[in-house]
Design a protein around this motif. Structure first.
Motif, PDB file in Angstrom:
ATOM      1  N   LEU A   9       5.207   6.114 -13.915  1.00 48.44           N
ATOM      2  CA  LEU A   9       5.714   5.445 -12.711  1.00 48.44           C
ATOM      3  C   LEU A   9       5.584   6.326 -11.478  1.00 48.44           C
ATOM      4  N   ARG A  10       5.790   7.635 -11.650  1.00 49.60           N
ATOM      5  CA  ARG A  10       5.616   8.559 -10.510  1.00 49.60           C
ATOM      6  C   ARG A  10       4.141   8.654 -10.118  1.00 49.60           C
ATOM      7  N   ILE A  11       3.253   8.633 -11.099  1.00 51.24           N
ATOM      8  CA  ILE A  11       1.803   8.639 -10.815  1.00 51.24           C
ATOM      9  C   ILE A  11       1.440   7.386 -10.025  1.00 51.24           C
ATOM     10  N   LEU A  12       1.923   6.246 -10.481  1.00 50.52           N
ATOM     11  CA  LEU A  12       1.629   4.995  -9.778  1.00 50.52           C
ATOM     12  C   LEU A  12       2.161   5.017  -8.351  1.00 50.52           C
ATOM     13  N   ALA A  13       3.359   5.519  -8.163  1.00 48.01           N
ATOM     14  CA  ALA A  13       3.939   5.591  -6.815  1.00 48.01           C
ATOM     15  C   ALA A  13       3.104   6.498  -5.917  1.00 48.01           C
ATOM     16  N   ALA A  14       2.654   7.622  -6.455  1.00 49.60           N
ATOM     17  CA  ALA A  14       1.841   8.550  -5.665  1.00 49.60           C
ATOM     18  C   ALA A  14       0.516   7.902  -5.265  1.00 49.60           C
ATOM     19  N   LEU A  15      -0.122   7.213  -6.203  1.00 49.43           N
ATOM     20  CA  LEU A  15      -1.406   6.583  -5.910  1.00 49.43           C
ATOM     21  C   LEU A  15      -1.253   5.367  -4.996  1.00 49.43           C
ATOM     22  N   GLN A  16      -0.124   4.669  -5.076  1.00 48.86           N
ATOM     23  CA  GLN A  16       0.115   3.572  -4.149  1.00 48.86           C
ATOM     24  C   GLN A  16       0.311   4.097  -2.732  1.00 48.86           C
ATOM     25  N   ALA A  17       0.943   5.250  -2.607  1.00 44.03           N
ATOM     26  CA  ALA A  17       1.155   5.838  -1.286  1.00 44.03           C
ATOM     27  C   ALA A  17      -0.152   6.344  -0.692  1.00 44.03           C
ATOM     28  N   ALA A  55      -9.388   0.311   0.533  1.00 44.90           N
ATOM     29  CA  ALA A  55      -8.898   0.723   1.842  1.00 44.90           C
ATOM     30  C   ALA A  55      -8.097  -0.423   2.448  1.00 44.90           C
ATOM     31  N   ARG A  56      -6.951  -0.120   3.034  1.00 45.56           N
ATOM     32  CA  ARG A  56      -6.187  -1.124   3.768  1.00 45.56           C
ATOM     33  C   ARG A  56      -6.715  -1.125   5.195  1.00 45.56           C
ATOM     34  N   VAL A  57      -7.220  -2.253   5.624  1.00 45.50           N
ATOM     35  CA  VAL A  57      -7.819  -2.375   6.942  1.00 45.50           C
ATOM     36  C   VAL A  57      -6.811  -3.025   7.879  1.00 45.50           C
ATOM     37  N   SER A  58      -6.608  -2.434   9.036  1.00 38.70           N
ATOM     38  CA  SER A  58      -5.669  -2.965  10.019  1.00 38.70           C
ATOM     39  C   SER A  58      -6.240  -4.207  10.676  1.00 38.70           C
TER      40      SER A  58
END
Length: 162
Positions: A9-17, A55-58
């Motif tokens: 869960l910590r790995i997932l949180a880090a990669l989501q960030a 990539a999150r595009v604005s």
């Protein structure tokens, strides 16, 4: 369903960030050495927990200043009506989300457009021209519930075709 422990869960949180974070940085953040961290990330990918990286595009940076939610009620409830609608919506780049929902409507769409005229044209010339669409209702997004104005964070626009 994959079993996830606290480290997963910590790995997932880090990669989501930060999906571009190196394995070494993820390992340091979650308290593992790089090799076991790399194995866990690979397992999470193989098991489908991590579906991919993007990539999150604005939208605002691309000139899309208006985000709306459009509820859609279909005229035909059978598989043909849904298939016809989904096939048409897939070809509309303004649609960033298409959710099948319960209740008095059938679908909820998130739409990004440059301005009000583009919104009018999209609704009247594209969305309402789909034969299976009986009714639409449009809600302009004023904020995201966290004190942010529409389009300043979050959201997604489709660039070209996947």
């Amino acid at each position: 369903m994959p079993r996830l422990d606290a480290i997963d869960l910590r790995i997932l949180a880090a990669l989501q960030a930060d999906g571009r974070m190196s394995t070494l940085d993820v390992a340091e953040r979650v308290g593992l050495s790089p090799t076991p961290c790399s194995r866990r990330i690979r397992r999470l990918e193989d098991e489908g927990v991590i579906e991919g990286y993007a990539a999150r595009v604005s939208p605002r940076a691309l000139g899309f200043s208006i985000c709306v939610m459009v509820s859609v009620r279909l005229a035909r409830q059978g598989p043909d009506g849904h298939d016809q609608f989904l096939s048409a919506v897939e070809r509309l780049p303004e649609v960033s989300e298409c959710l099948l929902v319960t209740g008095s409507i059938d679908y909820l769409l998130r739409i990004w457009v440059r301005d009000i005229e583009a919104l009018r044209a999209f609704i009247t010339e594209q969305l309402q021209s789909i034969p299976s669409v009986a009714e639409t209702s449009t809600m302009v997004i004023l904020g995201d519930g966290k004190g942010q104005a529409s389009g300043l964070r979050g959201g997604e626009v489709r660039i070209g075709r996947p």
